[in-house]
Design a protein around this motif. Structure first.
Motif, mmCIF file in Angstrom:
data_model
loop_
_atom_site.group_PDB
_atom_site.id
_atom_site.type_symbol
_atom_site.label_atom_id
_atom_site.label_comp_id
_atom_site.label_asym_id
_atom_site.label_seq_id
_atom_site.Cartn_x
_atom_site.Cartn_y
_atom_site.Cartn_z
ATOM 1 N N LYS B 171 133.524 -71.691 72.435
ATOM 2 C CA LYS B 171 133.227 -73.046 71.928
ATOM 3 C C LYS B 171 132.068 -73.660 72.712
ATOM 4 O O LYS B 171 131.934 -73.423 73.917
ATOM 5 N N ILE B 172 131.247 -74.448 71.999
ATOM 6 C CA ILE B 172 130.181 -75.210 72.672
ATOM 7 C C ILE B 172 130.178 -76.627 72.113
ATOM 8 O O ILE B 172 130.239 -76.823 70.896
ATOM 9 N N GLU B 173 130.092 -77.586 73.007
ATOM 10 C CA GLU B 173 129.832 -78.963 72.587
ATOM 11 C C GLU B 173 128.406 -79.314 73.001
ATOM 12 O O GLU B 173 128.010 -79.047 74.141
ATOM 13 N N CYS B 174 127.643 -79.912 72.066
ATOM 14 C CA CYS B 174 126.232 -80.226 72.333
ATOM 15 C C CYS B 174 126.094 -81.744 72.498
ATOM 16 O O CYS B 174 126.552 -82.502 71.631
ATOM 17 N N TYR B 175 125.456 -82.146 73.577
ATOM 18 C CA TYR B 175 125.326 -83.578 73.888
ATOM 19 C C TYR B 175 123.858 -83.980 74.006
ATOM 20 O O TYR B 175 123.007 -83.194 74.437
ATOM 21 N N SER B 176 123.568 -85.224 73.637
ATOM 22 C CA SER B 176 122.230 -85.783 73.863
ATOM 23 C C SER B 176 122.122 -86.238 75.320
ATOM 24 O O SER B 176 123.119 -86.236 76.051
ATOM 25 N N SER B 177 120.923 -86.663 75.719
ATOM 26 C CA SER B 177 120.727 -87.111 77.105
ATOM 27 C C SER B 177 121.546 -88.369 77.405
ATOM 28 O O SER B 177 121.888 -88.642 78.551
ATOM 29 N N SER B 178 121.869 -89.131 76.328
ATOM 30 C CA SER B 178 122.687 -90.336 76.547
ATOM 31 C C SER B 178 124.179 -90.016 76.626
ATOM 32 O O SER B 178 124.989 -90.912 76.810
ATOM 33 N N GLY B 179 124.513 -88.731 76.461
ATOM 34 C CA GLY B 179 125.917 -88.335 76.556
ATOM 35 C C GLY B 179 126.652 -88.361 75.234
ATOM 36 O O GLY B 179 127.863 -88.150 75.174
ATOM 37 N N MET B 180 125.910 -88.590 74.129
ATOM 38 C CA MET B 180 126.548 -88.636 72.817
ATOM 39 C C MET B 180 126.804 -87.210 72.305
ATOM 40 O O MET B 180 125.916 -86.352 72.390
ATOM 41 N N LEU B 181 128.009 -86.981 71.775
ATOM 42 C CA LEU B 181 128.330 -85.670 71.206
ATOM 43 C C LEU B 181 127.576 -85.507 69.893
ATOM 44 O O LEU B 181 127.734 -86.293 68.957
ATOM 45 N N ILE B 182 126.715 -84.473 69.820
ATOM 46 C CA ILE B 182 125.916 -84.260 68.607
ATOM 47 C C ILE B 182 126.625 -83.306 67.650
ATOM 48 O O ILE B 182 126.684 -83.544 66.455
ATOM 49 N N LYS B 183 127.163 -82.222 68.194
ATOM 50 C CA LYS B 183 127.901 -81.292 67.343
ATOM 51 C C LYS B 183 128.770 -80.374 68.169
ATOM 52 O O LYS B 183 128.590 -80.264 69.396
ATOM 53 N N THR B 184 129.696 -79.713 67.487
ATOM 54 C CA THR B 184 130.573 -78.741 68.130
ATOM 55 C C THR B 184 130.427 -77.411 67.411
ATOM 56 O O THR B 184 130.418 -77.368 66.175
ATOM 57 N N LEU B 185 130.281 -76.343 68.176
ATOM 58 C CA LEU B 185 130.201 -74.995 67.614
ATOM 59 C C LEU B 185 131.450 -74.235 68.033
ATOM 60 O O LEU B 185 131.738 -74.134 69.231
ATOM 61 N N ASP B 186 132.182 -73.714 67.058
ATOM 62 C CA ASP B 186 133.359 -72.899 67.367
ATOM 63 C C ASP B 186 133.046 -71.448 67.052
ATOM 64 O O ASP B 186 132.620 -71.129 65.935
ATOM 65 N N PHE B 187 133.246 -70.579 68.029
ATOM 66 C CA PHE B 187 132.976 -69.145 67.867
ATOM 67 C C PHE B 187 134.300 -68.450 67.574
ATOM 68 O O PHE B 187 135.218 -68.496 68.389
ATOM 69 N N LYS B 188 134.381 -67.802 66.396
ATOM 70 C CA LYS B 188 135.669 -67.278 65.928
ATOM 71 C C LYS B 188 135.565 -65.812 65.514
ATOM 72 O O LYS B 188 134.463 -65.277 65.406
#
Lengths: 419, 246
Positions: B171-188
């Protein structure tokens, strides 16, 4: 251990059907056929509001008593084929434009073969459309390009018969990572008859491409005994995750320019420069903006355009044929004047409206302050189809480029189906 | 006095172990990259964009990769996109459209396919090229890496990455520089692709910025293959189809 092996085997069998989503690899294996055909059919209906004060309208429909709205329809069938192996390729693109049963055209827009001598070196021979330059709507350094319509820059264009040799080399340097050289020969630029030309009327075009410090840089030259000689350069670079900048410059030696003097066509030659600067920017709202400034020193100024306007306006039954011929041959380019700003905004799927992409573009003529505004509204509800509705307005003073167009406005409705 | 000495010792241990922790994390990140993709390979991928109304849009790509940061991709379907190709060389990305006839630069945050995946997700190069590990946490069955982008040209400023103890990404969570969650990638769907490559076959992504949308990438036939550097150049983008004929 046996359980683990069995589990692995079961998983391996499922490569093409992973979890709840399927991917049948045979779909793509079938598409590795050496001969492939593709294409699309475009069906376009246009509604036009005439400008009966325009000299260009008057030239076309001089003595006709017509209503204020016209309509046109066209069917365009693009059929393309390619045969490729590791070493050779044969390609064709055709365009059939249908108006009615007694009025249709068929053209090979491209018809060429390729030979890959190695990964570094290849040859292209035949009718091929090249596209030099980094600009979206205009390409001052596009010395070998077909004439581009800034209102529809992504339209497929017809090529020219040529032979191109390309040498491509990747380098391990941290600064310069790729170098490509292109030499293109255009035989028979000026014909003696349909099939024969003098050898001296062969044009040569060369281009060097560098990928240096993460920047695309090209320098190019065009040699001709018939057309003007040209040298130029362009560049493009991503300067952040959402912003690209680009530019082009061209120096034209003895560039031929046409204008109207003493109620007739005048031709003169002079050196000129042409350049472009632009950006492509993606906003946090997912709006893509393309903004370009274009200058062409060899084009008309306001006074020359006014003379051209008056000349066209002067057409009567005795001179219409001559003036129409001169207009078509010397003044049918998309941008007659010197300075333009192009702006396009695209916003895919706004407000959750699926498959819908509205755009708006404007070409502003800085010299006479006229402009064209178009708003392409694209809707793709089904894969391999597009419905495009484009309202377009031509606006400006009476004696201005867009303010004197034969039509004040038009609405185009186009259905495209791909195969 | 003894109490102060204990605090001082603890501080020293923490200060010394923090960089060691990051260094270990960077090694783990490299191992995760190696398990995710061979050094040089070709693969077919299907991208499915599932819209809020349940309709699906599918794309199939032929993809080749070399080294840590070179990737080229050819559209196989749908017919309206066939023949398009994209190229990534480090931070540089281009799109080639046959009708346009020349490569144009694109940016990592754009999405040429629509949906939740952007260009950077679809043409992801090795994570260790773009990110440094700032912090590593260990849980019962997984390792959690907190990554920071090496420069501002990287699509996401921060990543939070989950992997199994044997370095398989989950799994990866992607964040902006302001700490906002942009998207989540689930590896399955971990699958054995052969030649010692066992990796997730499916990547599913969703984003709070695209409510109701889901995008899925499915890998098939990941094959180790060697390529010359010239394959990964703008002037080769129109010729990528010939690689499928070899």
């Amino acid at each position: 251990m046996k359980i683990l092996t069995a589990l692995t085997l079961i998983m391996s069998v499922g490569i093409s059907f992973a979890g709840e989503y399927s991917f049948d690899i045979s779909e793509v294996e079938n598409s590795v056929e050496k001969i492939q055909f593709s294409g699309n059919i475009d069906l376009k209906y246009s509604l036009l509001k005439i400008r009966d004060t325009s000299p260009f309208y008057k030239l076309q429909y001089q003595d006709d008593d017509l209503s204020d709205f016209f309509s046109t329809y066209t069917g365009s069938f693009y059929f393309n084929g390619d045969y490729q192996t590791k070493d050779i390729g044969v390609f064709f693109k055709t365009l059939t434009e249908y108006y009615d049963d007694s009025n249709y055209n068929f053209d090979f827009t491209e018809l060429y073969g390729t030979m890959n001598f190695s990964l570094n070196s290849s040859l292209i021979a035949g009718k091929k459309a090249y596209n030099w330059g980094k600009g979206y709507a205009f390409n001052p350094a596009g010395f070998v390009n077909p004439v581009k319509d800034p209102e529809n820059p992504e339209l497929s264009q017809a090529g020219t018969f040529s032979v191109n040799y390309q040498f491509n080399k990747s380098l391990s340097s941290s600064a310069l990572t790729n170098l490509t050289f292109d030499l293109t020969v255009f035989p028979g630029v000026k014909k003696i008859n349909e099939r024969t030309s003098e050898l001296k009327d062969t044009d040569l075009a060369g281009k060097l491409y560098f990928l240096i410090y993460d920047t695309d840089v090209e320098v190019m030259a065009y040699y001709s005994e018939v057309n003007s000689k040209k040298i130029g350069a362009d560049f493009a670079k991503n300067i952040s995750t959402n912003l690209e900048i680009h530019g082009e410059f061209a120096y034209l030696k003895d560039q031929e320019r046409f204008n109207i003097q003493n109620s007739g066509l005048a031709t003169e030659s002079s050196d000129a420069v042409s350049y472009l600067a632009g950006i492509r920017w993606l906003s946090s709202q997912n709006v893509t903006t393309i903004l370009e400034y274009y200058h062409n020193q060899s084009a008309m100024n306001c006074s020359e355009f006014s003379d051209y306007y008056d000349y066209t306006f002067s057409a009567d039954s005795a001179t219409t044929a001559v003036i129409t011929g001169i207009n078509k041959k010397f003044f049918s380019v998309s941008n007659l004047m010197r300075d333009y700003v192009y702006l396009k905004l695209s916003y895919p799927e706004p407000f959750g409206w699926l498959y819908f992409t509205p755009s708006v573009y404007s070409i502003y003529n800085i010299n006479d302050e006229s402009l064209v505004i178009g708003m392409p509204l694209s809707y793709k509800p089904i894969t391999n189809s597009e419905i495009l509705l484009t309202p377009i307005i031509f606006s400006g003073k009476k004696i201005s480029e867009y303010g004197s167009k034969a039509y004040q406005s038009k609405i185009e409705l186009k259905l495209s189906l791909y195969f | 006095m003894k109490k102060h000495l204990n605090i001082l010792t603890l501080l020293i241990v923490v200060l010394i172990s923090a960089p060691l922790n990051a260094a270990d994390g960077n090694e783990i990140l490299k191992r995760i990259d190696a398990k995710l993709m061979p050094e040089s390979y070709e693969t077919y991928r299907k991208l499915i964009n599932i819209e809020p109304d349940g309709k699906k849009k599918e794309f199939v790509f032929f993809t080749v990769k070399k080294g840590k940061d070179k990737m080229a991709m050819l559209y196989i379907s749908p017919a309206s996109e066939k023949g398009r190709s994209t190229l990534r060389l480090g931070d540089n990305m281009w799109l080639y459209i046959p009708n346009v006839g020349k490569p144009i630069r694109i940016t990592s945050l754009q999405s040429i396919t629509g949906g939740v995946f952007n260009n950077s997700d679809i043409m992801q190069v090795e994570y260790s090229v773009e990110y440094d590990v700032e912090k590593m946490e260990e849980a019962d069955k997984s390792v959690i890496l907190n990554l920071k982008a090496k420069n501002k040209t990287v699509a996401y400023d921060k990543l939070k990455m989950w992997a199994t103890k044997d370095d398989i990404l989950t799994k990866i969570e992607c964040y902006s520089s302001s700490g906002m969650l942009i998207k989540t990638l689930d590896f399955k769907d971990i699958i054995d692709f052969g030649n010692g490559l066992t990796r997730p076959a499916t990547i599913e992504t969703h984003s709070p910025l695209y409510k109701g949308y889901l995008s899925v990438m499915i890998y098939s036939q990941v094959k180790t293959r060697q390529f010359d550097d010239e394959i990964f150049t703008v002037n080769y983008m129109s010729k990528l189809e010939s690689l499928r004929k070899l």
